[in-house]
Each structure stands twice: as structure tokens, then as C-alpha cells.
Design a protein around this motif. Structure first.
Motif, PDB file in Angstrom:
ATOM      1  N   TYR A  59      36.689  46.171  76.676  1.00  0.00           N
ATOM      2  CA  TYR A  59      36.044  45.289  75.699  1.00  0.00           C
ATOM      3  C   TYR A  59      35.894  45.975  74.347  1.00  0.00           C
ATOM      4  O   TYR A  59      36.197  45.386  73.298  1.00  0.00           O
ATOM      5  CB  TYR A  59      34.694  44.850  76.278  1.00  0.00           C
ATOM      6  N   ARG A  60      35.473  47.242  74.341  1.00  0.00           N
ATOM      7  CA  ARG A  60      35.306  47.979  73.091  1.00  0.00           C
ATOM      8  C   ARG A  60      36.624  48.527  72.557  1.00  0.00           C
ATOM      9  O   ARG A  60      36.692  49.000  71.417  1.00  0.00           O
ATOM     10  CB  ARG A  60      34.324  49.132  73.288  1.00  0.00           C
ATOM     11  N   ASN A  61      37.660  48.524  73.403  1.00  0.00           N
ATOM     12  CA  ASN A  61      38.992  48.978  73.002  1.00  0.00           C
ATOM     13  C   ASN A  61      39.020  50.472  72.658  1.00  0.00           C
ATOM     14  O   ASN A  61      39.821  50.914  71.834  1.00  0.00           O
ATOM     15  CB  ASN A  61      39.507  48.165  71.808  1.00  0.00           C
TER      16      ASN A  61
ATOM     17  N   ALA B 276      34.965  34.066  70.931  1.00  0.00           N
ATOM     18  CA  ALA B 276      35.830  35.246  70.896  1.00  0.00           C
ATOM     19  C   ALA B 276      36.513  35.376  69.538  1.00  0.00           C
ATOM     20  O   ALA B 276      36.677  34.402  68.805  1.00  0.00           O
ATOM     21  CB  ALA B 276      36.871  35.154  72.002  1.00  0.00           C
TER      22      ALA B 276
ATOM     23  N   ASP C 278      40.257  37.618  74.815  1.00  0.00           N
ATOM     24  CA  ASP C 278      38.810  37.601  75.030  1.00  0.00           C
ATOM     25  C   ASP C 278      38.327  36.187  75.323  1.00  0.00           C
ATOM     26  O   ASP C 278      37.481  35.965  76.193  1.00  0.00           O
ATOM     27  CB  ASP C 278      38.087  38.158  73.803  1.00  0.00           C
TER      28      ASP C 278
ATOM     29  N   TYR D 203      30.931  39.391  76.222  1.00  0.00           N
ATOM     30  CA  TYR D 203      30.822  40.519  77.139  1.00  0.00           C
ATOM     31  C   TYR D 203      29.394  41.048  77.247  1.00  0.00           C
ATOM     32  O   TYR D 203      28.989  41.527  78.309  1.00  0.00           O
ATOM     33  CB  TYR D 203      31.739  41.651  76.687  1.00  0.00           C
TER      34      TYR D 203
ATOM     35  N   ILE E  98      36.837  43.065  67.480  1.00  0.00           N
ATOM     36  CA  ILE E  98      36.198  43.078  68.793  1.00  0.00           C
ATOM     37  C   ILE E  98      35.257  41.884  68.903  1.00  0.00           C
ATOM     38  O   ILE E  98      34.495  41.592  67.975  1.00  0.00           O
ATOM     39  CB  ILE E  98      35.430  44.397  69.005  1.00  0.00           C
ATOM     40  N   SER E  99      35.301  41.199  70.025  1.00  0.00           N
ATOM     41  CA  SER E  99      34.461  40.013  70.242  1.00  0.00           C
ATOM     42  C   SER E  99      33.050  40.465  70.625  1.00  0.00           C
ATOM     43  O   SER E  99      32.664  40.467  71.797  1.00  0.00           O
ATOM     44  CB  SER E  99      35.062  39.122  71.337  1.00  0.00           C
ATOM     45  N   ASP E 100      32.292  40.839  69.616  1.00  0.00           N
ATOM     46  CA  ASP E 100      30.986  41.455  69.828  1.00  0.00           C
ATOM     47  C   ASP E 100      29.883  40.404  69.720  1.00  0.00           C
ATOM     48  O   ASP E 100      28.968  40.515  68.899  1.00  0.00           O
ATOM     49  CB  ASP E 100      30.767  42.565  68.797  1.00  0.00           C
TER      50      ASP E 100
ATOM     51  N   THR F 218      33.796  47.599  80.022  1.00  0.00           N
ATOM     52  CA  THR F 218      33.205  47.872  78.708  1.00  0.00           C
ATOM     53  C   THR F 218      34.169  48.651  77.825  1.00  0.00           C
ATOM     54  O   THR F 218      34.256  48.397  76.619  1.00  0.00           O
ATOM     55  CB  THR F 218      31.888  48.668  78.873  1.00  0.00           C
TER      56      THR F 218
END
Length: 353
Positions: free
Chosen positions: A303-305, A159, A164, A266, A259-261, A300
Motif C-alpha cells: 500500500y505504501r509502495n 483511490a 487500489d 487501506y 498513494i491512496s492515503d 501495508t
């Protein structure tokens, strides 16, 4: 490197004292005052109560989830990550020291609490417990804790934000048992609770502590050990430590607070949870499926904010829904044929004749 290790240990001294007090004082007070036996008059036998080892095991599990927040959260703060990555240490050495300190913050308080509680029980009069089992129990719990910390450390460090990381640890903790629940529905056989628990990240250490309690109490009806509780933890624990240090070469300081991409976050958890929940909800109403789909979209968005996100994430959600529908159909296809009671009765009579 040694100087930096000493610095980290000194910096975390008060945290060590705090954690030791939090887990040792309640446990020692518990075992010093618990009722150990009860005379069952009707059957003229003595019932031995639990020594409450699981109380300490639960505290140990909580430590493996909490300590990563103190150990690795520096990478989730821009100023912190810049300061740490500017040190004259390679990332591998930095994380190695951080990991050693994290293990110290878990194992040292646990060790103090464990053996202090052991002594408190040992000196109590009329102690009915087989205290020799405390020795293998301690070393077994230490091994499990080291492996569990490795899994949580790897998952948490995927994260870029603290919350996250917490979600990732919780998400990975239960994904395995959810997958087993679906397998149960497909094969139409009940899997033992102790086997299912072994596929939660903290399940094997909980199983081990519970089984050791039975041995300490000299109980004849203790549950059966299973191979999974000894196979799953080292496989995932060793893999987690290896990935933690291997993926450091791809770690970028500018990702902090972003963002924890990651594919370990996620992007993996949302499709898996959506598909498996839909797959195990074969007898649910249409409203249940709608709620699952809405939940996947809402998670989602969080997660994407932001409310709007690219087509890639819509494809991810759609793919997980399609997979969930397929898993549900697969469950229905594997259902055994339903035979009407009269037909079944006549078939049985005919067979007997």
C-alpha cells in the motif's frame, strides 16, 4: 451540461455495444436452449428446472464492479484529471454526468439482455414458468443495481490508482460478512446464510434474484425473505451517493497516481481485516497469528509502495493486532462452560430423582 452528457454517451457508444453483446448473447443463447422440465417417473411429477435468471444477475453484478473502472478512472491519471477538471463544469456536475453514463452502461445492456431473454423463453412451447414474475423481478434488480453501483462508485473513487480502487471494491464487498462471522462466534448462534449474504455489497441483489427464480418456478419450498436484504442496500447505497458528491469539495487533482492515503481505504480495511481474522481464529495455532501479522505488514508495504514507513503505520498495525487479540479473548470469554460427561450425567439423574 446537456451537451457534455451527449458527448459522454457518444464517446461510450462502442463500449455500450460491447457490454450489451457480452451479456446479452450468452444469456439469450442460454435461455433459448436450456432444458425447462423433466418427467420424474417414479413419483409421476414434473420437475421444473431453473430459468437461469441468476446467470444474468451474475452478469449484472459484474457490470456494477467493472463499469466504475471505465467511468471514474480519469481521476487516477494526471493528464486525464487535468483535462476533465479544466472543463467549464463544477466537479459535482462532472461526476453527476459520469454517474449517469455509468448507470446507462449497466442498465441499458441489462435491460436489452433481460427482455430479449424473456421473449426467448415466452415463445418456447410448453413453457412451465410463471412469466408474470419477470416484471417485478426486473424493477427490483434495477433498484438493487443502482444502489450497488453507488457503493462501488464511492469506494472506487476513494483511490488514486486503478488497482487500489479494485482492491477497495473487493475489500468492502466481504468485510460485512466477516464481521457477522465474528458475531456468530460471540453469540454462539448460527446466522442464516441469506442474512449473512445480505451484508456483502452484492449479496442482496443475489438474494433477490435467487428468490425471484423460486417464484418464477412456482416452487413451494422457497427460502424465507429477510428484512436485511431490503434495509441494508438503501442505507449504504444512499449514503454512498451522498458521500460521493459531498467529498468532491476535498478532491484534489494532484492526488492522481499518488498513494491512496484515504481513511476509507487501506487505513480502514487493513486494521479491520487483521482484527476480525485474528478474532475469528481463536482455535488457530501460533503460526496462524504470525502469518496474519506478516500479511498485515506486507499489505501495508504494498500500500505504501516502500519497505520503510512512518511510525503511524506501525501504530496502525499494532493497534489492529491488539484489537484482534481482544476480540479473540472476548470470543473465548463468551464460550459456554464445558461440563464433563460423567458430571453432566450424574447431575441429570439427581435432577430426575
Amino acid at each position: 451540461m446537456i451537451k457534455y452528457l451527449k458527448y459522454e454517451l457518444k464517446k461510450n457508444l462502442w463500449l455500450f455495444v460491447l457490454l450489451t453483446g457480452i451479456i446479452a448473447i450468452p444469456y439469450v443463447a442460454n435461455v433459448s436452449t436450456l432444458t425447462m422440465t423433466w418427467e420424474y417417473e417414479y413419483e409421476y411429477r414434473e420437475i421444473v428446472y431453473s430459468p437461469n435468471l441468476m446467470f444474468l444477475v451474475t452478469e449484472l453484478i459484474l457490470l456494477t464492479f467493472i463499469v466504475p473502472l471505465f467511468t471514474y478512472s480519469f481521476k487516477m491519471n494526471k493528464r486525464g484529471v487535468d483535462a476533465y477538471y479544466s472543463l467549464p463544469l463544477r466537479k459535482e456536475k462532472l461526476y453527476f454526468i459520469k454517474t449517469l453514463v455509468g448507470l446507462f452502461l449497466i442498465l441499458a445492456p441489462f435491460t436489452i439482455a433481460y427482455w430479449t431473454g424473456f421473449l426467448a423463453l415466452l415463445v418456447r412451447p410448453n413453457n412451465p414458468y410463471d412469466m408474470g414474475w419477470y416484471v417485478p423481478a426486473y424493477f427490483g434488480l434495477v433498484v438493487y443495481a443502482v444502489l450497488l453501483f453507488g457503493v462501488n462508485a464511492f469506494v472506487y473513487t476513494r483511490a488514486n490508482r486503478i488497482w487500489d480502487g479494485i482492491v477497495f471494491m473487493i475489500g468492502y464487498a466481504f468485510i460485512g460478512v466477516l464481521g457477522l462471522a465474528y458475531i456468530e462466534m460471540v453469540i454462539h448462534q448460527s446466522i442464516s446464510f441469506y442474512v449473512s449474504e445480505s451484508f456483502m455489497t452484492f449479496g442482496p441483489i443475489s438474494n433477490f434474484g435467487r428468490f425471484m427464480e423460486y417464484l418464477i418456478r412456482n416452487m413451494d419450498d422457497s427460502p424465507q425473505w429477510n428484512a436485511w436484504m431490503f434495509v441494508v442496500p438503501p442505507v449504504f447505497g444512499v449514503a454512498a451517493y451522498a458521500l460521493l458528491f459531498y467529498l468532491l469539495r476535498f478532491e484534489k487533482g494532484e492526488n492522481a497516481e499518488q498513494i491512496s492515503d484515504t481513511w476509507f481505504g487501506y487505513k480502514l480495511l487493513i486494521p479491520l481485516y487483521t482484527a476480525l481474522i485474528m478474532g475469528t481464529n481463536t482455535y488457530g495455532a501460533l503460526l496462524d497469528y504470525i502469518l496474519i501479522i506478516v500479511a498485515a505488514i506486507v499489505v501495508t508495504i504494498v500500500y505504501r509502495n516502500k519497505f520503510g514507513f512512518s511510525w503511524k503505520y506501525w501504530v496502525m498495525i499494532a493497534g489492529s493486532i491488539i484489537l484482534g487479540m481482544f476480540l479473540g479473548l472476548l470470543t473465548e470469554w463468551t464460550q459456554p462452560p464445558i461440563v464433563n460427561p460423567p458430571e453432566q450425567m450424574f447431575a441429570t439423574i439427581e435432577a430426575l430423582l
